[in-house]
Design a protein around this motif. Structure first.
Motif, PDB file in Angstrom:
ATOM      1  N   GLN A   1       0.834  -1.198   0.000  1.00 23.48           N
ATOM      2  CA  GLN A   1       0.000   0.000   0.000  1.00 23.48           C
ATOM      3  C   GLN A   1       0.874   1.255   0.000  1.00 23.48           C
ATOM      4  O   GLN A   1       0.557   2.251  -0.651  1.00 23.48           O
ATOM      5  N   ILE A   2       1.972   1.211   0.752  1.00 30.57           N
ATOM      6  CA  ILE A   2       2.901   2.341   0.771  1.00 30.57           C
ATOM      7  C   ILE A   2       3.525   2.522  -0.610  1.00 30.57           C
ATOM      8  O   ILE A   2       3.656   3.647  -1.109  1.00 30.57           O
ATOM      9  N   GLN A   3       3.897   1.419  -1.243  1.00 31.76           N
ATOM     10  CA  GLN A   3       4.463   1.488  -2.586  1.00 31.76           C
ATOM     11  C   GLN A   3       3.475   2.091  -3.581  1.00 31.76           C
ATOM     12  O   GLN A   3       3.843   2.930  -4.414  1.00 31.76           O
ATOM     13  N   LEU A   4       2.223   1.667  -3.491  1.00 32.53           N
ATOM     14  CA  LEU A   4       1.202   2.194  -4.391  1.00 32.53           C
ATOM     15  C   LEU A   4       0.988   3.687  -4.171  1.00 32.53           C
ATOM     16  O   LEU A   4       0.806   4.446  -5.126  1.00 32.53           O
ATOM     17  N   GLU A   5       1.015   4.131  -2.918  1.00 28.16           N
ATOM     18  CA  GLU A   5       0.870   5.552  -2.620  1.00 28.16           C
ATOM     19  C   GLU A   5       2.012   6.345  -3.253  1.00 28.16           C
ATOM     20  O   GLU A   5       1.795   7.404  -3.844  1.00 28.16           O
ATOM     21  N   ILE A   6       3.234   5.847  -3.140  1.00 30.03           N
ATOM     22  CA  ILE A   6       4.394   6.548  -3.682  1.00 30.03           C
ATOM     23  C   ILE A   6       4.348   6.612  -5.203  1.00 30.03           C
ATOM     24  O   ILE A   6       4.542   7.675  -5.803  1.00 30.03           O
ATOM     25  N   ILE A   7       4.067   5.492  -5.836  1.00 33.48           N
ATOM     26  CA  ILE A   7       4.133   5.450  -7.293  1.00 33.48           C
ATOM     27  C   ILE A   7       2.981   6.224  -7.934  1.00 33.48           C
ATOM     28  O   ILE A   7       3.099   6.703  -9.066  1.00 33.48           O
ATOM     29  N   ARG A   8       1.873   6.398  -7.203  1.00 31.59           N
ATOM     30  CA  ARG A   8       0.727   7.123  -7.741  1.00 31.59           C
ATOM     31  C   ARG A   8       0.752   8.606  -7.386  1.00 31.59           C
ATOM     32  O   ARG A   8       0.345   9.448  -8.187  1.00 31.59           O
ATOM     33  N   ASN A   9       1.213   8.929  -6.169  1.00 29.93           N
ATOM     34  CA  ASN A   9       1.103  10.309  -5.689  1.00 29.93           C
ATOM     35  C   ASN A   9       2.409  10.985  -5.320  1.00 29.93           C
ATOM     36  O   ASN A   9       2.431  12.190  -5.098  1.00 29.93           O
ATOM     37  N   GLY A  10       3.496  10.218  -5.215  1.00 34.09           N
ATOM     38  CA  GLY A  10       4.774  10.829  -4.877  1.00 34.09           C
ATOM     39  C   GLY A  10       5.326  10.403  -3.526  1.00 34.09           C
ATOM     40  O   GLY A  10       4.707   9.606  -2.811  1.00 34.09           O
ATOM     41  N   PRO A  11       6.500  10.898  -3.157  1.00 29.98           N
ATOM     42  CA  PRO A  11       7.142  10.549  -1.888  1.00 29.98           C
ATOM     43  C   PRO A  11       6.217  10.738  -0.688  1.00 29.98           C
ATOM     44  O   PRO A  11       5.287  11.559  -0.735  1.00 29.98           O
ATOM     45  N   VAL A  12       6.492   9.984   0.372  1.00 27.70           N
ATOM     46  CA  VAL A  12       5.695  10.048   1.588  1.00 27.70           C
ATOM     47  C   VAL A  12       6.592  10.374   2.777  1.00 27.70           C
ATOM     48  O   VAL A  12       7.816  10.226   2.717  1.00 27.70           O
ATOM     49  N   GLN A  13       5.978  10.810   3.863  1.00 30.88           N
ATOM     50  CA  GLN A  13       6.696  11.105   5.099  1.00 30.88           C
ATOM     51  C   GLN A  13       6.514   9.950   6.062  1.00 30.88           C
ATOM     52  O   GLN A  13       5.393   9.553   6.379  1.00 30.88           O
ATOM     53  N   ALA A  14       7.623   9.398   6.537  1.00 32.50           N
ATOM     54  CA  ALA A  14       7.578   8.271   7.473  1.00 32.50           C
ATOM     55  C   ALA A  14       8.400   8.608   8.713  1.00 32.50           C
ATOM     56  O   ALA A  14       9.378   9.367   8.644  1.00 32.50           O
ATOM     57  N   SER A  15       8.024   8.037   9.848  1.00 26.57           N
ATOM     58  CA  SER A  15       8.759   8.239  11.090  1.00 26.57           C
ATOM     59  C   SER A  15       9.122   6.887  11.678  1.00 26.57           C
ATOM     60  O   SER A  15       8.368   5.917  11.540  1.00 26.57           O
ATOM     61  N   PHE A  16      10.269   6.808  12.312  1.00 26.19           N
ATOM     62  CA  PHE A  16      10.707   5.537  12.872  1.00 26.19           C
ATOM     63  C   PHE A  16      11.603   5.770  14.090  1.00 26.19           C
ATOM     64  O   PHE A  16      12.015   6.901  14.372  1.00 26.19           O
ATOM     65  N   THR A  17      11.892   4.689  14.808  1.00 24.87           N
ATOM     66  CA  THR A  17      12.728   4.764  15.991  1.00 24.87           C
ATOM     67  C   THR A  17      14.202   4.713  15.607  1.00 24.87           C
ATOM     68  O   THR A  17      14.623   3.818  14.868  1.00 24.87           O
ATOM     69  N   VAL A  18      14.965   5.677  16.090  1.00 24.93           N
ATOM     70  CA  VAL A  18      16.404   5.734  15.811  1.00 24.93           C
ATOM     71  C   VAL A  18      17.184   5.110  16.966  1.00 24.93           C
ATOM     72  O   VAL A  18      16.900   5.365  18.133  1.00 24.93           O
ATOM     73  N   TYR A  19      18.169   4.304  16.594  1.00 22.25           N
ATOM     74  CA  TYR A  19      19.119   3.734  17.549  1.00 22.25           C
ATOM     75  C   TYR A  19      20.512   4.247  17.211  1.00 22.25           C
ATOM     76  O   TYR A  19      20.758   4.737  16.105  1.00 22.25           O
ATOM     77  N   GLU A  20      21.424   4.137  18.144  1.00 20.84           N
ATOM     78  CA  GLU A  20      22.753   4.728  17.985  1.00 20.84           C
ATOM     79  C   GLU A  20      23.471   4.261  16.736  1.00 20.84           C
ATOM     80  O   GLU A  20      24.203   5.027  16.112  1.00 20.84           O
ATOM     81  N   ASP A  21      23.276   3.005  16.335  1.00 20.99           N
ATOM     82  CA  ASP A  21      24.008   2.523  15.166  1.00 20.99           C
ATOM     83  C   ASP A  21      23.586   3.237  13.883  1.00 20.99           C
ATOM     84  O   ASP A  21      24.348   3.317  12.927  1.00 20.99           O
ATOM     85  N   PHE A  22      22.389   3.818  13.857  1.00 23.37           N
ATOM     86  CA  PHE A  22      21.926   4.515  12.651  1.00 23.37           C
ATOM     87  C   PHE A  22      22.776   5.747  12.341  1.00 23.37           C
ATOM     88  O   PHE A  22      22.928   6.115  11.173  1.00 23.37           O
TER      89      PHE A  22
END
Length: 338
Positions: free
Chosen positions: A243-264
């Motif tokens: 569903q995320i892929q379909l949103e991107i390919i039809r409407n453009g980039p999306v904003q996502a948030s995630f948990t950051v750990y020190e190795d990132f």
């Protein structure tokens, strides 16, 4: 965010379970490069200027689903998931006439990824929905300073959903990075110091959020109200990867948030998977595509730590397993292109 809930990771090496406790950047880099093969670690931040403790101040997304009482719809494309998608997709090549998709900003000391990524994604979608009739950059500064309590805490973190709601009802003016005077409101925080000799150690203590100034501070010849652009709606995207892929390919980039750990912080190349280090906080990024590397599915995303971080500001993160919650909170909206 079940995939990344541990602050220390147990590795099985030669039938032994070793508890790895990460200290400084070098130890963490050596650890990552020795224990896995899907991504490479290295120095993105000068270890003589910034410790891991300093870098913890760089993430700034609030995890609460703040909506101000508004019911936010969730978008589903093709509920039966019958659409055949390409194995690889990169929005930069798919919409080459939209230069904003190539944009990489440096948030500096301000925890503004929630505002920067929202503004960049809005810029992308203005161009895409208007079929390149509107080619501009939406101001992260205007969003950061003028959305106020509705969007969160400014330089101390904010809510991506609220940013899109603000875009719809209040509009956001144009603007680009630090020092730019092409548009209405440039970003006011200078980039962090990078690798190099003779630089002075500095703190990454979160600065105060600047006051909202309803006039153009970059190109002062522009009219603030006339520089405003608006969204049509705001929504979350289903956490199902297709569903995320379909949103991107039809409407453009999306904003996502995630948990950051020190190795990132040490990511340089490859497909990121959390391996070690303490949980730091939330970070907002822009997903612009996907692909596979050595048969491992990934999302292609843009960060807000400048072009000196990662792969010129971008990174790949494992797709399909909700790595660090990357698929949990994806938001977007339609941009008004009339």
């Amino acid at each position: 965010m079940e995939r990344c809930k541990y602050v220390a990771v147990l590795f099985t090496v030669m039938s032994e379970i070793v508890l790895l406790v990460v200290g400084d950047q070098l130890q963490l880099i050596n650890l990552v490069n020795k224990r896995q093969s899907t991504w490479k670690a290295g120095f993105n931040f000068n270890p003589h200027l910034y410790s891991l403790e300093d870098l913890k101040n760089l993430s700034g997304v609030r995890s609460e689903r703040w909506t101000g009482g508004k019911i936010i719809p969730t978008i589903y494309h093709d509920p039966q998931l019958r659409t055949i998608l390409p194995t690889e997709f990169d929005a930069r090549g798919h919409w080459p006439y939209c230069p904003s998709i190539n944009s990489v900003m440096d948030q500096g000391k301000c925890k503004a990824s929630w505002a920067i990524i929202a503004a960049q994604t809005m810029s992308d979608r203005l161009c895409i929905f208007s079929q390149a009739r509107i080619v501009t950059h939406i101001s992260a500064q205007d969003l950061l300073t003028c959305c106020g309590w509705r969007c969160g805490f400014g330089c101390d973190g904010g809510y991506p959903l609220a940013a899109w709601d603000y875009f719809q009802w209040n509009g956001v003016v144009t603007g680009l990075g630090y020092g730019d005077i092409t548009y209405c409101q440039p970003y006011s925080f200078k980039p962090l110091q990078r690798m190099g000799k003779g630089k002075q150690k500095e703190t990454t203590t979160t600065p105060a959020t600047p006051k909202c100034v309803p006039r153009c501070l970059g190109n002062k010849s522009l009219d603030y109200d006339q520089q405003k652009y608006y969204g049509v709606n705001s929504y979350t995207v289903s956490s199902v990867p297709k569903q995320i892929q379909l949103e991107i390919i039809r409407n453009g980039p999306v904003q996502a948030s995630f948990t950051v750990y020190e190795d990132f912080f040490t990511y340089k190349s490859g497909v990121y998977q959390h391996l070690a280090g303490d949980e730091v906080g939330g970070q907002s990024v822009r997903i612009i595509g996907w692909g596979e590397e050595n048969s491992l599915p990934y999302w292609l995303a843009v960060n807000t730590w400048g072009k000196h971080w990662g792969a010129k500001g971008t990174f790949k993160i494992r797709r399909g397993v909700n790595m660090c919650g990357i698929e949990e909170m994806v938001v977007a909206g339609r941009a008004r292109s009339d």
